[in-house]
Design an enzyme around this catalytic site. Structure first.
Site, PDB file in Angstrom:
ATOM      1  N   TYR A 210       0.825  -1.064   0.133  1.00  0.00           N
ATOM      2  CA  TYR A 210       0.103   0.042   0.298  1.00  0.00           C
ATOM      3  C   TYR A 210       0.957   1.383  -0.072  1.00  0.00           C
ATOM      4  O   TYR A 210       0.723   2.202  -0.939  1.00  0.00           O
ATOM      5  CB  TYR A 210      -0.852  -0.106   1.297  1.00  0.00           C
ATOM      6  CG  TYR A 210      -1.989   0.814   1.291  1.00  0.00           C
ATOM      7  CD1 TYR A 210      -2.369   1.830   0.161  1.00  0.00           C
ATOM      8  CD2 TYR A 210      -2.444   1.276   2.384  1.00  0.00           C
ATOM      9  CE1 TYR A 210      -3.289   2.830  -0.079  1.00  0.00           C
ATOM     10  CE2 TYR A 210      -3.387   2.452   2.549  1.00  0.00           C
ATOM     11  CZ  TYR A 210      -3.812   2.967   1.379  1.00  0.00           C
ATOM     12  OH  TYR A 210      -4.699   4.004   1.506  1.00  0.00           O
ATOM     13  N   GLU A 217       2.173   6.254  -7.071  1.00  0.00           N
ATOM     14  CA  GLU A 217       1.346   7.292  -7.803  1.00  0.00           C
ATOM     15  C   GLU A 217       1.532   8.598  -7.657  1.00  0.00           C
ATOM     16  O   GLU A 217       1.500   9.453  -8.485  1.00  0.00           O
ATOM     17  CB  GLU A 217      -0.141   6.949  -7.263  1.00  0.00           C
ATOM     18  CG  GLU A 217      -0.489   5.440  -7.556  1.00  0.00           C
ATOM     19  CD  GLU A 217      -1.793   4.995  -6.803  1.00  0.00           C
ATOM     20  OE1 GLU A 217      -2.512   5.760  -6.343  1.00  0.00           O
ATOM     21  OE2 GLU A 217      -1.950   3.622  -6.783  1.00  0.00           O
TER      22      GLU A 217
END
Length: 288
Positions: A210, A217
């Site tokens: 995660y 991103e």
């Protein structure tokens, strides 16, 4: 964008249907990107309304699947097998490319068609919610799927100068491992034969994947900012006949800022779900 938040779902056969298509992750395990979870949505697939609410949704979904009959279950099994296979193909392609080329440059271009196909194919997860064979709300499913599609189509695909950034590899690896784990978890759960390793992986891999996916991103969007500002892509300037303006550059900045409040909230929620599923702890979540 990442769908790691989907690790919030509880294990078991019935709960598999909860997302047999839907998850966030952010993303997001998604790795579910909190950034797109706010502006474009993280992949918080299972919601945070507490155990009673989840159990009620689960029972409702099971009832709807029974009414729809065997066809719904067969379709969900097929869908999850197909998605597991698709992400496995991506994983193999990425490993082979790096072994042959010895560099990440050109990796995205070599796997982009497969990535776009299977990530866009995930739009079916919204359909699953609409017809009621999974209990996730249409809004949540729409947001989590659109966040990934946003990252694929409106960032990495549209801004070609960033496709060779190392950050692209970060979120590609995080997404791929997450999705292989997630879809295989749903497949085995629907078949009522869930190996402990798959369950363990689903509720442990996100701890690393995660943050890695979110970092990838964010860094990718950051790398895109100069190009977007220079070209004015996707922006609408005044004056125009619609009297509306939109600046894609500032939209990306807002998207990045949305990660700040959402990442900790979603990450700690997943940790609580992990304790509940793997260690049997009773977690009472306060209403916001």
């Amino acid at each position: 964008m990442g769908r790691l938040t989907e690790a919030a779902a509880a294990g078991g056969g019935a709960s598999a249907a909860r997302s047999a298509g839907s998850p966030p992750a952010p993303l997001p395990l998604s790795s579910t990107s909190p950034g797109c979870a706010a502006a474009m949505a993280s992949s918080e697939e299972d919601g945070t309304n507490g155990g009673a609410s989840e159990a009620s949704e689960e029972r409702e979904a099971v009832g709807k699947r029974r009414r729809l009959g065997l066809l719904a279950t067969v379709w969900l099994i097929f869908y999850n097998i197909a998605m597991t296979a698709g992400w496995l193909v991506l994983a193999i392609a990425m490993v082979r490319f790096y072994m042959e080329k010895g560099t990440h440059k050109g990796l995205y271009k070599s796997i982009q068609k497969t990535l776009k196909f299977f990530q866009t194919f995930a739009l079916l997860e919204i359909v699953h919610c609409l017809i009621g064979i999974v209990p996730t709300s249409v809004l949540v499913a729409g947001v989590q799927v659109s966040s990934r599609i946003f990252m694929v189509w409106l960032v990495t695909h549209s801004i070609k100068p960033i496709q060779n950034e190392e950050s692209v590899v970060l979120f590609l690896v995080a997404w791929t491992v997450t999705e292989i784990t997630r879809y295989s978890f749903y497949t085995f759960s629907l078949l009522d034969h869930l190996p402990y390793f798959i369950k363990w992986a689903r509720y442990n891999f996100f701890i690393i994947l995660y943050p890695v996916g979110v970092a990838g991103e964010l860094l990718t969007i950051y790398a895109a900012l100069p190009y977007v500002k220079k070209t004015g892509m996707f922006s609408i300037r005044l004056p125009n006949k619609y009297n509306v303006s939109f600046d894609y550059y500032y939209f990306l900045l807002i998207t990045m800022a949305s990660y700040i409040p959402l990442f900790p909230q979603l990450y700690f929620h997943m940790l609580r779900q992990r304790r509940k599923v793997l260690h049997g702890e009773v977690i009472v979540e306060k209403d916001d």
